[in-house]
Scaffold this active site. Structure first.
Site, PDB file in Angstrom:
ATOM      1  CG  ASP A 189      47.455  40.841  39.558  1.00  0.00           C
ATOM      2  OD1 ASP A 189      48.388  41.700  39.529  1.00  0.00           O
ATOM      3  OD2 ASP A 189      46.726  40.975  39.260  1.00  0.00           O
ATOM      4  CE  LYS A 242      44.096  43.451  39.249  1.00  0.00           C
ATOM      5  NZ  LYS A 242      44.815  43.565  38.104  1.00  0.00           N
TER       6      LYS A 242
END
Length: 286
Positions: A135, A11
């Site tokens: 995350d 990401k």
């Protein structure tokens, strides 16, 4: 039971605003996650024990590894006695702010929940994911853009994809997230922009002017201590990116481009100096 193989994608962060510090020492933040086409490959095979191997010899495969921690946390939650052999082909750079370890952990939870016939609810998996890292819930629960707040436990899938192409560069420095949080230049007394509303304008109306408030609070300290990271960001801008930023706590940086052809051309040129990865517009994790 046969082995299961999956891809675990990385990401980037569109904005990363550190909003405060809790009494327990954890920092709170607001950010928007976006997936990129850079991934690790994991294979899960039945075993008597929980163990792991990795193609990158610099990564530990003991209890400090997030995959092992995820497997054991799920086993403790469920009470099962099953084991697993995890084989990790590591492609996402570590210490880069791309969430590779968190993505691997999320894949571990998802696969083992099925392989071990646990059938834990999404709520239970979310709680386990939050305990592993800020995350991890994103990779577990979203495939496109998602807004996160708090310590990562507040997650909202925005049901959007980014209509721009992305080039991600890894300058080679491995930056500790712990170091970054200890040393960033804190400024908690400020107005926090509406990241969710602004990213909707960015995606639905292609209003790139909103990006001026998508700061990454780690950038100043990282650029001061790692000049090569600033140089990589500058290289993206010089290659045609209309917006470039640090991802996470670095050292990876990314740039947004108007179209795939411009981004592919920039990635090819920059690959002579950096590990570079192109992500097409409207990319989503499979």
């Amino acid at each position: 039971m046969q082995s299961i193989s999956v891809k675990a994608y990385a990401k980037i962060n569109l904005g990363l605003l550190i909003t405060g510090k809790r009494p327990d020492g954890y920092h709170t933040l607001e950010t928007v996650f976006a997936p990129i086409n850079w991934y690790d490959e994991l294979t899960f095979s039945p075993s008597q024990e929980v163990r792991m191997s990795c193609t990158n010899q610099d990564l530990p495969c003991d209890d400090s590894n997030l995959c092992i921690r995820a497997a054991k946390a799920l086993r403790d939650f469920s009470g099962v006695s099953s084991g697993v052999e995890i084989g990790l082909a590591k492609h996402i750079p570590f210490g880069a702010g791309l969430g590779g370890g968190s993505s691997d952990a999320a894949s571990t939870l998802r696969v083992l929940n099925r392989m071990w016939n646990i059938n834990a609810s999404s709520h239970d998996l979310h709680r386990i994911a939050v305990g592993l890292g800020a995350d991890v819930p994103y990779f577990l629960e979203s495939g496109g853009l998602a807004y996160a707040a708090g310590i990562g436990e507040e997650l909202e899938d925005l049901e959007l994809t980014l209509p721009f192409s992305i080039v991600t560069l890894f300058p080679g420095d491995h930056i500790s997230t712990v170091w970054a949080y200890r040393n960033f230049y804190a400024c908690f007394e400020r107005e926090i922009p509406d990241l969710k509303g602004l990213v909707r304008s960015l995606c639905q109306a292609r209003d790139t002017s909103v990006l001026e408030v998508f700061d990454n609070d780690f950038e100043p300290v990282v650029f001061d201590h790692y000049p090569a990271v600033r140089e990589a960001k500058d290289a993206l801008v010089q290659s045609g990116s209309f917006f470039a930023s640090l991802s996470g706590s670095g050292s990876a940086v990314f740039g947004l481009f108007e179209n795939d052809s411009d981004a592919e051309r920039a990635a090819e040129q920059l690959s002579a100096t950096y590990r570079a990865r192109f992500t097409p517009a409207s990319f989503a994790m499979a």
